[in-house]
Write an enzyme that holds these catalytic residues in place. Sequence first.
Site, PDB file in Angstrom:
ATOM      1  N   CYS A  97     -68.750 -68.331   2.454  1.00 24.65           N
ATOM      2  CA  CYS A  97     -67.414 -68.598   2.984  1.00 24.65           C
ATOM      3  C   CYS A  97     -67.444 -69.771   3.959  1.00 24.65           C
ATOM      4  O   CYS A  97     -66.611 -70.681   3.887  1.00 24.65           O
ATOM      5  CB  CYS A  97     -66.860 -67.349   3.661  1.00 24.65           C
ATOM      6  SG  CYS A  97     -65.188 -67.576   4.320  1.00 24.65           S
ATOM      7  N   HIS A 137     -62.140 -64.175  -0.880  1.00 21.77           N
ATOM      8  CA  HIS A 137     -63.228 -64.120   0.092  1.00 21.77           C
ATOM      9  C   HIS A 137     -64.538 -63.965  -0.676  1.00 21.77           C
ATOM     10  O   HIS A 137     -64.595 -63.281  -1.695  1.00 21.77           O
ATOM     11  CB  HIS A 137     -63.040 -62.954   1.059  1.00 21.77           C
ATOM     12  CG  HIS A 137     -61.820 -63.094   1.908  1.00 21.77           C
ATOM     13  ND1 HIS A 137     -61.780 -63.879   3.033  1.00 21.77           N
ATOM     14  CD2 HIS A 137     -60.580 -62.550   1.782  1.00 21.77           C
ATOM     15  CE1 HIS A 137     -60.578 -63.818   3.573  1.00 21.77           C
ATOM     16  NE2 HIS A 137     -59.826 -63.010   2.833  1.00 21.77           N
TER      17      HIS A 137
END
Length: 109
Positions: free
Chosen positions: A34, A22
């Site tokens: 992201c 992430h």
Amino acid sequence: MIKIIVNKDQSGRIHSFEMTGHADFAEHGKDLVCAGASAVSFGAVNAIISLTGKTPKIRQGSDGGYLSISLPQSPEDDHDIQLIVKAMIVSLQTIEHDYGQHIKIIFKK
């Protein structure tokens, strides 16, 4: 951090890529790194399917932190598939250039 591993064979042909992790750039739902990496990678996979009629082998993690794509070996469509994936890499490199502390691209042979 998002890590993208691009796997090439000895001739330089890209045969797979894997995204893990992430970005942790911002809170969930507001993370531009992201969102950008996801849009570029899923867009490339959708383009391969839509434009060539070939479906890569796709594996995803349940929490959104994992994507693995094995590209089809299709002699008649390989040029198009490679071009789409190379375009994806250019877009990801653009994100990496601006947000390198949150995304890293690694090439492996």
